[in-house]
Design a protein around this motif. Sequence first.
Motif, PDB file in Angstrom:
ATOM      1  N   ASN A   1       0.825  -1.209   0.000  1.00 15.38           N
ATOM      2  CA  ASN A   1       0.000   0.000   0.000  1.00 15.38           C
ATOM      3  C   ASN A   1       0.863   1.265   0.000  1.00 15.38           C
TER       4      ASN A   1
ATOM      5  N   ARG B   1       0.955   3.926  -3.060  1.00 16.63           N
ATOM      6  CA  ARG B   1       0.673   5.351  -2.804  1.00 16.63           C
ATOM      7  C   ARG B   1       1.815   6.213  -3.342  1.00 16.63           C
TER       8      ARG B   1
ATOM      9  N   ASN C   1      -4.884  11.271   0.678  1.00 15.78           N
ATOM     10  CA  ASN C   1      -4.657   9.840   0.442  1.00 15.78           C
ATOM     11  C   ASN C   1      -5.902   9.161  -0.106  1.00 15.78           C
ATOM     12  N   HIS C   2      -7.064   9.690   0.300  1.00  9.67           N
ATOM     13  CA  HIS C   2      -8.316   9.014  -0.036  1.00  9.67           C
ATOM     14  C   HIS C   2      -9.208   9.919  -0.872  1.00  9.67           C
ATOM     15  N   ARG C   3      -8.546  10.730  -1.699  1.00 11.49           N
ATOM     16  CA  ARG C   3      -9.223  11.555  -2.711  1.00 11.49           C
ATOM     17  C   ARG C   3     -10.054  12.689  -2.122  1.00 11.49           C
TER      18      ARG C   3
ATOM     19  N   ARG D   1     -10.952   6.365   4.153  1.00 10.26           N
ATOM     20  CA  ARG D   1     -11.102   5.440   3.011  1.00 10.26           C
ATOM     21  C   ARG D   1     -12.532   4.913   2.961  1.00 10.26           C
TER      22      ARG D   1
ATOM     23  N   PHE E   1      -7.755  -4.570  -4.327  1.00 13.48           N
ATOM     24  CA  PHE E   1      -8.098  -3.499  -3.382  1.00 13.48           C
ATOM     25  C   PHE E   1      -6.915  -2.544  -3.196  1.00 13.48           C
ATOM     26  N   TYR E   2      -5.715  -3.132  -3.041  1.00 12.73           N
ATOM     27  CA  TYR E   2      -4.530  -2.305  -2.793  1.00 12.73           C
ATOM     28  C   TYR E   2      -4.359  -1.291  -3.923  1.00 12.73           C
TER      29      TYR E   2
ATOM     30  N   GLU F   1      -6.508  -9.578  -2.507  1.00 10.95           N
ATOM     31  CA  GLU F   1      -6.494  -8.191  -2.018  1.00 10.95           C
ATOM     32  C   GLU F   1      -5.631  -7.251  -2.867  1.00 10.95           C
TER      33      GLU F   1
ATOM     34  N   ILE G   1      -7.768  -3.810   4.020  1.00 10.01           N
ATOM     35  CA  ILE G   1      -7.242  -3.652   2.654  1.00 10.01           C
ATOM     36  C   ILE G   1      -6.257  -2.498   2.528  1.00 10.01           C
ATOM     37  N   LEU G   2      -6.194  -1.616   3.509  1.00  8.22           N
ATOM     38  CA  LEU G   2      -5.118  -0.616   3.482  1.00  8.22           C
ATOM     39  C   LEU G   2      -3.808  -1.235   3.959  1.00  8.22           C
ATOM     40  N   GLY G   3      -3.874  -2.476   4.437  1.00 12.72           N
ATOM     41  CA  GLY G   3      -2.662  -3.196   4.798  1.00 12.72           C
ATOM     42  C   GLY G   3      -2.353  -3.175   6.284  1.00 12.72           C
TER      43      GLY G   3
ATOM     44  N   GLU H   1      -6.701  -0.184  -6.064  1.00  8.62           N
ATOM     45  CA  GLU H   1      -7.833   0.766  -6.041  1.00  8.62           C
ATOM     46  C   GLU H   1      -7.706   1.801  -4.928  1.00  8.62           C
ATOM     47  N   ASN H   2      -7.155   1.386  -3.783  1.00 12.01           N
ATOM     48  CA  ASN H   2      -6.958   2.331  -2.672  1.00 12.01           C
ATOM     49  C   ASN H   2      -6.198   3.564  -3.116  1.00 12.01           C
ATOM     50  N   HIS H   3      -5.335   3.371  -4.113  1.00 11.62           N
ATOM     51  CA  HIS H   3      -4.443   4.464  -4.504  1.00 11.62           C
ATOM     52  C   HIS H   3      -4.659   4.859  -5.958  1.00 11.62           C
ATOM     53  N   ARG H   4      -5.922   4.729  -6.384  1.00 13.29           N
ATOM     54  CA  ARG H   4      -6.385   5.216  -7.692  1.00 13.29           C
ATOM     55  C   ARG H   4      -5.841   4.412  -8.853  1.00 13.29           C
TER      56      ARG H   4
END
Lengths: 297, 297
Positions: A12, A16, B41-43, B16, A37-38, A34, B180-182, A40-43
């Motif tokens: 992650n 990022r 970080n989360h838009r 998130r 997801f990882y 996962e 999912i952010l780890g 998608e978390n960061h676009r």
Amino acid sequence: LVITCGAAGGINALFRAVLEPGDEVLCPAPYFVEYGFYAENHRGVLKAVPSKPLTFELDIKALAAAITERTRCVLVNSPNNPTGRIYTLDELASLADVLRQASARTGRPILLISDEPYRFLAYDGADVPAIFPVYEHSVVVSSFSKNLALAGERVGYVAVNPAMPEAGKLVAGVILTNRILGFVNAPAVGQKLLAKALGHEVDASIYAGRRDAMAEVLREAGFAFSMPQGAFYFFPRIPKGSDDAAFVNELMQEQILAVPGSGFGYPGYFRLAFCVDESTIRGAGPGFARAFAKAMG
Amino acid sequence: LVITCGAAGGINALFRAVLEPGDEVLCPAPYFVEYGFYAENHRGVLKAVPSKPLTFELDIKALAAAITERTRCVLVNSPNNPTGRIYTLDELASLADVLRQASARTGRPILLISDEPYRFLAYDGADVPAIFPVYEHSVVVSSFSKNLALAGERVGYVAVNPAMPEAGKLVAGVILTNRILGFVNAPAVGQKLLAKALGHEVDASIYAGRRDAMAEVLREAGFAFSMPQGAFYFFPRIPKGSDDAAFVNELMQEQILAVPGSGFGYPGYFRLAFCVDESTIRGAGPGFARAFAKAMG
């Protein structure tokens, strides 16, 4: 090298640091669920490319064809969860060639990220090739959850290839993203435990025995599968004509816990973990046989 | 309630879970500098609204005026880092009224998030009002870094107001985003340490003595400031006519480490931490006086 909150935290933080909105993360399937997801978390967007059945060898041509101008990185996992496959030096070198050509074409170096928490767990003396000598724009991510049985303590790392021209900048980036994503640091007590635990790895030979037992059980029941070279998973094909989610439900009726291949971006298969006692594995033999026979009608 | 990897990990998991791209996070200034990163970080977008100088009382009218259709949440921090201000029940109730009206107008409930790692550190018997009774769409985030001196071990929590109609859904969301952010889980050993450490809080009276010493030192040197009601920071005004970054450099010449107010979205001030020995604080007196005199010309 940055010590991170496990490999998941490391990936992650790395995503990022390197992903721009819409960037693509290329990943051979089956892959750890996962990862999507990882990204998608960061676009980012995960783009999966199926590996070759039944050996799960990398499909280099298909990977090459899937690269676009938005491809920022390729994420491999070897020994692989869920297949147990170890990518050979030849496969990795071919992949590196493809990435070098594509990077030259797009003018932006594509990163090769190798997620390796199961590196210690390779059978029959198998070697897990290192990616640093193969490709300079490479990053290794790993954790100590499995080899030191420190799961839950969340200590892993991101190691940037020192041969990468931007290595210092990327390490600085991950130090920042690791902080601002809220990890801040890997748990302090866990880092001390880790320092004490290094050198006291779990005994891989126990897993080798379990692997052989599960291979025997699956073979006798009639399943087609590739023998895992590492990690502690089997990824057998489901009996012809059945659906993987439905078949996993059938296995549940037999008290056997499995995960459908669809969850790993690879339908028609299912994942089994053999991090259980050998007697439990052998005891599941009749259940596997019944489920297989039932699915075959 | 979800146990998280510190309050920073908790806020990231929460953002998130609730932020859509472009959503605004409203925050009274001065604010902890990393809040801006957490939102990005989360838009999300951090929108700061200056509190009233010199008391740092919430500027309710300005906050109300800053709310738009994109406002997803308001993030407050009390006792505040960097000012030491504790928001009163009256201020919070007025803020809640504003949020209720705005939520009714936009049709989307605005969350009130309270980041409270310094709750235990309030002076002169000051009460830190709880936000749950004040506003139903509220979430408390905190950590055990300060009250149990467990910094570095990364154990905190996100507590969702049980009166919130969507409480169960939000908790489920944070459990997923935490994974999912780890972060996956807060460090396991740290959770066990925490269970043992509960009830053995650090002695706040030591901080009270340091606060008094620093107030004396600053007053004698000529600084204007508001007495902190909690936490362990002073946020004095810089001498008239100087720049906060330049003034902090002047303090450095005197071996005094401070942070410019600009970093907290509030220029013209600087932050001092008094989590050091009282003798160190008193020893810095002449340095403060020299820097102040020099800046005043």
